[in-house]
Design a protein around this motif. Structure first.
Motif, short mmCIF file in Angstrom:
data_model
loop_
_atom_site.label_atom_id
_atom_site.label_comp_id
_atom_site.label_asym_id
_atom_site.label_seq_id
_atom_site.Cartn_x
_atom_site.Cartn_y
_atom_site.Cartn_z
N MET A 1 0.95 -1.25 0.02
CA MET A 1 0.30 -0.03 0.03
C MET A 1 0.97 1.43 -0.14
SD MET A 1 -2.97 0.40 2.55
CE MET A 1 -3.56 2.24 3.08
N PRO A 2 0.83 2.09 -1.12
CA PRO A 2 1.73 3.36 -1.15
C PRO A 2 1.19 4.55 -0.04
CG PRO A 2 -0.03 3.20 -2.70
CD PRO A 2 -0.06 2.04 -2.21
N ALA A 3 2.20 5.07 0.36
CA ALA A 3 1.90 6.20 1.35
C ALA A 3 1.20 7.40 0.89
CB ALA A 3 3.57 6.73 1.90
N ASN A 4 0.53 8.11 1.76
CA ASN A 4 -0.38 8.91 1.43
C ASN A 4 0.66 10.28 0.89
OD1 ASN A 4 -2.22 10.98 1.09
ND2 ASN A 4 -3.37 10.63 3.00
N LYS A 5 0.43 11.02 -0.30
CA LYS A 5 1.29 11.77 -0.53
C LYS A 5 1.31 13.14 0.07
CE LYS A 5 2.58 9.68 -4.79
NZ LYS A 5 3.57 9.17 -4.87
N LYS A 6 0.31 13.35 0.80
CA LYS A 6 0.32 14.47 1.73
C LYS A 6 1.37 14.47 3.00
CE LYS A 6 -3.55 13.49 4.62
NZ LYS A 6 -4.85 14.13 5.02
N TYR A 7 1.58 13.23 3.31
CA TYR A 7 2.49 13.08 4.53
C TYR A 7 4.02 12.90 4.10
CZ TYR A 7 -1.64 12.22 7.11
OH TYR A 7 -2.73 12.30 7.67
N LEU A 8 4.35 13.00 2.60
CA LEU A 8 5.68 12.78 2.14
C LEU A 8 6.37 14.32 2.20
CD1 LEU A 8 5.30 10.18 -0.62
CD2 LEU A 8 6.06 9.73 1.61
N THR A 9 7.68 14.38 2.19
CA THR A 9 8.29 15.66 2.28
C THR A 9 8.80 15.83 0.74
OG1 THR A 9 9.36 15.13 4.52
CG2 THR A 9 10.49 16.67 3.07
N ARG A 10 8.32 16.95 0.32
CA ARG A 10 8.39 17.39 -1.19
C ARG A 10 9.66 17.95 -1.35
NH1 ARG A 10 2.96 18.57 -0.12
NH2 ARG A 10 1.62 17.13 -1.32
N SER A 11 10.25 18.74 -0.31
CA SER A 11 11.33 19.52 -0.39
C SER A 11 12.72 18.33 -0.55
CB SER A 11 11.61 20.68 0.43
OG SER A 11 12.85 21.10 0.53
N PRO A 12 13.63 18.75 -1.55
CA PRO A 12 14.72 17.77 -1.30
C PRO A 12 15.77 18.20 -0.34
CG PRO A 12 14.86 19.20 -3.32
CD PRO A 12 13.66 19.42 -2.85
N TRP A 13 15.70 19.49 -0.02
CA TRP A 13 16.51 19.81 1.25
C TRP A 13 16.09 19.44 2.58
CZ3 TRP A 13 21.14 21.33 0.16
CH2 TRP A 13 21.50 21.96 -1.09
N GLN A 14 14.73 19.42 2.97
CA GLN A 14 14.20 18.88 4.00
C GLN A 14 14.55 17.44 3.98
OE1 GLN A 14 12.64 20.28 6.68
NE2 GLN A 14 13.31 22.20 5.90
N ARG A 15 14.51 16.76 3.08
CA ARG A 15 14.68 15.31 2.91
C ARG A 15 16.14 15.02 3.25
NH1 ARG A 15 13.46 13.73 -2.27
NH2 ARG A 15 11.29 13.88 -1.92
N PHE A 16 17.27 15.78 2.89
CA PHE A 16 18.38 15.79 3.02
C PHE A 16 18.77 16.17 4.47
CE2 PHE A 16 22.54 18.07 3.57
CZ PHE A 16 23.28 17.19 3.07
N ALA A 17 17.88 17.23 5.26
CA ALA A 17 18.16 17.49 6.54
C ALA A 17 17.93 16.35 7.38
CB ALA A 17 17.40 18.71 6.72
N LYS A 18 16.52 15.81 7.09
CA LYS A 18 16.21 14.67 7.97
C LYS A 18 17.19 13.44 7.73
CE LYS A 18 11.32 16.03 7.67
NZ LYS A 18 9.99 15.38 7.11
N ILE A 19 17.58 13.04 6.52
CA ILE A 19 18.46 11.78 6.49
C ILE A 19 19.75 12.15 7.18
CG2 ILE A 19 19.90 10.69 4.96
CD1 ILE A 19 17.43 10.87 2.88
N THR A 20 20.44 13.11 7.00
CA THR A 20 21.57 13.44 7.79
C THR A 20 21.60 13.72 8.97
OG1 THR A 20 21.63 15.84 7.10
CG2 THR A 20 22.72 14.41 5.51
N ALA A 21 20.36 14.33 9.67
CA ALA A 21 20.26 14.72 11.12
C ALA A 21 19.94 13.32 11.74
CB ALA A 21 19.03 15.56 11.37
N GLY A 22 19.43 12.34 10.86
CA GLY A 22 19.01 10.90 11.65
C GLY A 22 20.37 10.33 11.61
N PHE A 23 21.24 10.23 10.70
CA PHE A 23 22.43 9.39 10.84
C PHE A 23 23.40 10.14 11.57
CE2 PHE A 23 20.34 6.90 7.06
CZ PHE A 23 20.52 5.93 7.47
N ILE A 24 23.54 11.12 11.07
CA ILE A 24 24.78 11.78 11.45
C ILE A 24 24.65 12.33 13.05
CG2 ILE A 24 26.60 13.89 11.30
CD1 ILE A 24 26.24 13.26 8.25
N GLY A 25 23.36 13.29 13.03
CA GLY A 25 23.28 13.91 14.44
C GLY A 25 22.59 12.99 15.37
N GLY A 26 22.09 11.81 14.95
CA GLY A 26 21.74 10.85 16.03
C GLY A 26 22.97 10.13 16.46
#
Length: 99
Positions: free
Chosen positions: A1-26
């Motif tokens: 079942m695919p994810a609901n589009k309204k909950y996905l991050t559209r900005s590539p900068w926000q996606r980059f920030a979340k991924i790096t914050a999760g891996f490196i910041g965590g």
């Protein structure tokens, strides 16, 4: 079942920030917590605990980074937590120099 589009991050900068914050910041928060504990408690036991609890804490911080709406705020929180525990590391080196 695919994810609901309204909950996905559209900005590539926000996606980059979340991924790096999760891996490196965590990872930075996880290691600073355990190093701070090692200066105040028995360091052998803390290092053994880091092997298991560190992975669980890092995984939880990774998930929390993706639950937030703004990845840059998560980066700020993780950096402030790392700085907070760095102060405890400094105080641990100052008051417990033999450890």
């Amino acid at each position: 079942m695919p994810a609901n589009k309204k909950y996905l991050t559209r900005s590539p900068w926000q996606r980059f920030a979340k991924i790096t914050a999760g891996f490196i910041g965590g990872y930075m928060v996880t290691t600073s917590v355990h190093i701070a504990l090692a200066f105040w408690l028995d360091h052998v036991n803390v290092i053994m605990t880091l092997r298991y609890a560190g992975f669980l804490l890092w995984g939880a911080l990774l998930i929390l980074a993706f639950l937030a709406k703004n990845g840059w705020k998560v980066w700020g929180i993780y950096l402030l937590l790392t700085l907070f525990f760095a102060v405890f590391i400094y105080l641990g080196k100052t008051y417990n120099p033999l450890v």
